[in-house]
Design a protein around this motif. Structure first.
Motif, mmCIF file in Angstrom:
data_model
loop_
_atom_site.group_PDB
_atom_site.id
_atom_site.type_symbol
_atom_site.label_atom_id
_atom_site.label_comp_id
_atom_site.label_asym_id
_atom_site.label_seq_id
_atom_site.Cartn_x
_atom_site.Cartn_y
_atom_site.Cartn_z
ATOM 1 N N UNK A 124 7.213 8.019 -4.915
ATOM 2 C CA UNK A 124 7.537 9.363 -4.659
ATOM 3 C C UNK A 124 9.330 9.848 -4.836
ATOM 4 N N UNK A 125 9.673 8.620 -4.122
ATOM 5 C CA UNK A 125 11.334 8.760 -3.946
ATOM 6 C C UNK A 125 11.930 8.468 -5.384
ATOM 7 N N UNK A 126 11.353 7.673 -6.332
ATOM 8 C CA UNK A 126 11.928 7.496 -7.540
ATOM 9 C C UNK A 126 11.777 8.763 -8.349
ATOM 10 N N UNK A 178 14.591 11.004 -10.079
ATOM 11 C CA UNK A 178 14.702 11.266 -11.560
ATOM 12 C C UNK A 178 14.906 12.693 -11.625
ATOM 13 N N UNK A 179 13.966 13.536 -11.077
ATOM 14 C CA UNK A 179 14.088 14.916 -11.035
ATOM 15 C C UNK A 179 15.589 15.149 -10.690
ATOM 16 N N UNK A 180 16.108 15.024 -9.612
ATOM 17 C CA UNK A 180 17.652 15.190 -9.374
ATOM 18 C C UNK A 180 18.385 14.812 -10.613
ATOM 19 N N UNK A 181 18.215 13.533 -11.111
ATOM 20 C CA UNK A 181 19.005 13.105 -11.858
ATOM 21 C C UNK A 181 19.162 14.210 -13.440
ATOM 22 N N UNK A 215 0.709 -1.047 0.110
ATOM 23 C CA UNK A 215 -0.023 0.030 -0.016
ATOM 24 C C UNK A 215 0.793 1.211 -0.032
ATOM 25 N N UNK A 216 0.840 1.983 1.249
ATOM 26 C CA UNK A 216 1.581 3.289 1.246
ATOM 27 C C UNK A 216 2.967 3.003 1.022
ATOM 28 N N UNK A 217 3.711 1.959 1.129
ATOM 29 C CA UNK A 217 5.289 1.855 0.949
ATOM 30 C C UNK A 217 5.392 1.978 -0.390
ATOM 31 N N UNK A 218 4.418 1.439 -1.344
ATOM 32 C CA UNK A 218 4.739 1.681 -2.576
ATOM 33 C C UNK A 218 4.600 3.001 -3.185
ATOM 34 N N UNK A 219 3.772 3.727 -2.879
ATOM 35 C CA UNK A 219 3.418 5.182 -3.054
ATOM 36 C C UNK A 219 4.712 5.981 -2.338
ATOM 37 N N UNK A 220 5.267 5.644 -1.380
ATOM 38 C CA UNK A 220 6.524 6.239 -0.916
ATOM 39 C C UNK A 220 7.590 6.146 -1.669
ATOM 40 N N UNK A 221 7.625 4.686 -2.124
ATOM 41 C CA UNK A 221 8.765 4.572 -3.181
ATOM 42 C C UNK A 221 8.629 5.192 -4.274
#
Length: 114
Positions: free
Chosen positions: A20-22, A26-29, A12-18
């Motif tokens: 968002x982190x990805x 990607x934006x930082x890259x 559930x929420x762990x996938x959403x957090x993952x």
């Protein structure tokens, strides 16, 4: 509803957090890539007889040849010095990009995901 999130979405929420982190990574890259393209790298060859300046997009920006390096009887040596200087400048750009990527990903090998 079952404990732990919606059906079909384990974690559930762990996938959403993952996700968002990805997206953040990607934006930082992308930002890092833009910065790298603006950077310049300089290298010399032949004891400073040839100097090459490149950018992070692998474009040659400047090439300087000391007049003493120009020997009409040995054009091959001048060509070799030019190639060596340009290639060394490109290696510097690539090493810088790799170091920045390692800092961003914490050394995690993403194998071309981004």
């Amino acid at each position: 509803m079952a404990k732990g999130g919606f059906r079909g979405m384990p974690g559930g929420m762990n996938q959403m957090a993952m996700m968002k982190q990805a997206q953040k990574m990607q934006q930082q890259m992308l930002q890092m890539q833009e910065e790298m393209e603006k950077k310049t790298y300089t290298a010399t060859a032949g004891g400073g007889m040839v100097s090459a300046e490149v950018n992070g997009k692998h474009e040659v920006l400047n090439l300087q040849i000391n007049p003493e390096a120009v020997d009409p009887d040995d054009v091959e040596m001048l060509q070799d010095m030019i190639i060596a200087a340009v290639n060394e400048a490109f290696r510097s750009a690539d090493a810088d990009a790799s170091n920045n990527m390692a800092k961003l990903t914490g050394g995690l090998n993403l194998g071309g995901l981004f």
